[in-house]
Design an enzyme around this catalytic site. Structure first.
Site, PDB file in Angstrom:
ATOM      1  N   ASP A   1       0.940  -1.181   0.008  1.00  0.00           N
ATOM      2  CA  ASP A   1      -0.105   0.204   0.128  1.00  0.00           C
ATOM      3  C   ASP A   1       0.863   1.189  -0.046  1.00  0.00           C
ATOM      4  O   ASP A   1       2.243   1.090  -0.093  1.00  0.00           O
ATOM      5  CB  ASP A   1      -0.880  -0.124   1.096  1.00  0.00           C
ATOM      6  CG  ASP A   1      -0.012  -0.084   2.551  1.00  0.00           C
ATOM      7  OD1 ASP A   1       0.431   0.955   3.192  1.00  0.00           O
ATOM      8  OD2 ASP A   1       0.101  -1.130   3.068  1.00  0.00           O
TER       9      ASP A   1
ATOM     10  N   ASP B   1       0.530   3.545   2.223  1.00  0.00           N
ATOM     11  CA  ASP B   1       0.439   4.407   3.779  1.00  0.00           C
ATOM     12  C   ASP B   1      -0.650   5.151   3.627  1.00  0.00           C
ATOM     13  O   ASP B   1      -1.645   5.009   2.998  1.00  0.00           O
ATOM     14  CB  ASP B   1       1.860   4.795   4.302  1.00  0.00           C
ATOM     15  CG  ASP B   1       1.598   5.104   5.841  1.00  0.00           C
ATOM     16  OD1 ASP B   1       1.734   4.171   6.350  1.00  0.00           O
ATOM     17  OD2 ASP B   1       2.059   6.095   6.259  1.00  0.00           O
TER      18      ASP B   1
END
Length: 289
Positions: A209, A211
């Site tokens: 991802d 973050d």
């Protein structure tokens, strides 16, 4: 003496298939039991030891992982080279979900974990200027590329305490002010302890991802992480299968000195050392004690 590869598997990677003579082995250390039994076997003629960092079924959160026992258990089994596979968030657009990053630096923001095998009764200070092994990084980069991953060589891993993900303000600070590239919760104090145990160590960070800093991706969601981690795990298994061909052969001195990290690190005079402490430390520091 032949080399032995130790693999520490992070989120999504709990087992390695295809090992010849595979067996789960219980190991006890002076620092207790590791996260789980350790899967041992051979892959293309090379001894492998695989440890699921969070335990099978993921019962351990980052702060409750027995980091000292994990590293000591691998050392006890004869491991010489540790490949640490970890799920991370990315602070860089170019390091996209699904990519692998061969980490070479750390910023440690953990606060509650035992970070050293040493302490009162036997004091030591190892160098961590270069906390990963360049020789292992070469092998990890080549193996990950062979597995079909997009690989970034070099990056700074911000180790946070967790178990919550970052606030938006933290994410922006780590990215814009501190210059970190990826963020995770488990590779510290793991890297510190591997150096004290004189093990060659490298982190292969699997990006799941962005973050919370990325304006187009929003906050981190565990469902997103699990989906990407599953796809990453397949590439990680392929990477592991490629490692023996890159790390086989007799053990030789590490060009970076990882296997000699304690050579001049212990400061406590022999007469002043605590015998009980020394006895515990023989597991990881017997060469110099």
């Amino acid at each position: 003496m032949a080399r032995m590869i130790g693999v520490i598997g992070g989120s999504g990677l709990y087992e390695v298939e295809g090992l010849e003579g595979a067996a789960w082995r219980e190991v006890e250390t002076p620092w207790g039991a590791p996260s789980d039994a350790i899967l041992t076997g051979r892959l293309d003629g090379v001894d492998i030891a695989f440890l699921p960092r969070h335990g099978r079924g993921h019962p351990l959160d980052p702060a409750s992982i027995p980091y000292r026992a994990n590293i000591a258990a691998l050392k006890t089994l004869g491991v010489t080279d540790v490949i640490s596979v970890s799920a991370v968030g990315s602070f860089r657009e170019a390091m996209a979900p699904g990519d692998f990053v061969v980490v070479d630096q750390f910023i440690d923001r953990t606060a509650t974990r035992a970070a050293s095998f040493f302490g009162p009764g036997c004091v030591a200070h190892v160098s961590l200027a270069h906390p990963t092994c360049a020789r292992l990084a070469d092998a990890a980069e080549a193996a990950a590329s062979a597995a079909g991953a997009t690989v970034h060589r070099g990056g700074t891993y911000l180790a946070m305490e967790g178990p919550q993900f970052s606030t938006l303000a933290e994410s922006r600070m780590y990215r814009e002010v501190w210059g970190a590239d990826v963020i995770g919760m488990t590779n510290m104090p793991e890297a510190r302890l591997a150096r004290e145990a004189e093990l060659c160590y490298v982190t292969v960070a699997m990006v799941t991802d962005y973050d919370s800093w990325h304006p187009d991706h929003g906050e981190v969601e565990i469902t997103q992480i699990l989906a990407t981690a599953g796809a990453n795990a397949d590439k990680a298994r392929a990477m592991i299968r490629a490692l023996p061909g890159l790390l086989s052969g007799p053990e030789a001195p590490c060009p970076g000195g990882c296997d000699r990290a304690l050579e001049h690190a212990i400061l406590t005079a022999p007469a002043a050392r605590d015998p009980q402490m020394v006895d515990r430390l023989k597991t990881i520091a017997g060469r110099v004690l």
